[in-house]
Design an enzyme around this catalytic site. Sequence first.
Site, PDB file in Angstrom:
ATOM      1  CG  HIS A 117      -2.311   0.417   0.966  1.00 39.15           C
ATOM      2  ND1 HIS A 117      -3.197  -0.381   0.301  1.00 39.15           N
ATOM      3  CD2 HIS A 117      -2.979   1.567   1.268  1.00 39.15           C
ATOM      4  CE1 HIS A 117      -4.364   0.243   0.220  1.00 39.15           C
ATOM      5  NE2 HIS A 117      -4.250   1.425   0.789  1.00 39.15           N
ATOM      6  CE1 TYR A 146     -12.036  -3.499  -0.712  1.00 35.46           C
ATOM      7  CE2 TYR A 146     -14.352  -3.287  -0.158  1.00 35.46           C
ATOM      8  CZ  TYR A 146     -13.215  -2.789  -0.766  1.00 35.46           C
ATOM      9  OH  TYR A 146     -13.264  -1.591  -1.433  1.00 35.46           O
TER      10      TYR A 146
END
Length: 389
Positions: A217, A259
Amino acid sequence: MKEVMTFKAGKFVFCDQYDKPRIEKLLVEAKTLSDAIHDLPILPKWASKIDPELLYSSVAGTAAIEGNSLNAEEVRELDEGKIPDEGHTAKDRLEITNLIDAYKMIDQQTTKPSKTNALAVALFLNPNILAESHIRDLHRQITSGLPYEDNIPGTYRNGMVKIGDKAHGGIYTPPKIIEDIEMLMREFIDWINSDELLNEHVFVRAALAHYHFSLIHPFWDGNGRVARLIEAKLLQSAGIRYVPKMLSNYYYRNVDDYYSAFSDSIKAKKDVTPFIEFNLRGVIESLQQMQSRIALLIRGLVMRDYLHFLSSKKSISKRQNDLITLLLDDSSGKPFTLHDLQTALPYSILYRKVSEMTARRDLKNLLERKLLTVDADGRYSLNLRSFDS
């Protein structure tokens, strides 16, 4: 598998361990479908319609996961220079135009670059190689001009972010200091381009790239879109057709499972089976959809040839030929009734001056030729499966 000790975030694991029998079964199905589709003939006029549709639906899907409100039709309008209906913000519109340009960047990688750009030439000659500079370029493209807090296009973050929520398996905190992020991105590039990963099937390698980039990320914003673009880039570079632009829509339609697949793989630590399995099911679903669509296009082409044959033998009238041709040209596939033939456009152009008895006779002949089907409510449809048996 590769373990890296970071400065502040502890051990980070690049994992390629998964349940081989479970994944291999899905992989065989995906490869079989992909090979079959690759061998199907695609006319230029079909490609000119399919390719933009996939682009617009992919852009809408990947943006919608992050909360963008434009649908695929509005994305098309925006790309054509039209302004979508009121209710969309300037930010939403810019996110979309940036994403369209990012996908076009990936497409342009198949064009040989200038000899003066040594890195671009090297990547062109080795299309399966992923470069850190390309990842930064993708992020720069998709976030340029957008008012994301702290985000600098193409620049790694230096601070904490949290991703996920309790409803989808919990909250994950990626490495936060820039020294860790820079090191992990270098390690990520080395790992994803290693012989071990290059020897994996591209469906698995692309999924692993998607998953591990998301774990790092590295940017303040836009990480999900970049991860999906990286995946698309690797698939497209390997010659995979259609799937690169279809997976984003699969993720959007199954966003909760998307997710959860991340969370389940994180919890499993050294086992990425949940994410790869979810990903491969999306690959298979996408390929099945495209196979069905291409098969219908081919059936339509065969039917046009059959119509020509029937007309030459005077087995059907010119009006009957024109009706079937009209239905072949109408991509909606909407059924019609006897009453529609004489009262509704475009059928009434052919039948408004024809008696009901003649119209019935036309339909009866086309049914006998298996060019049409009729349901219990008297609704007629084109029978593109008339050649299946």
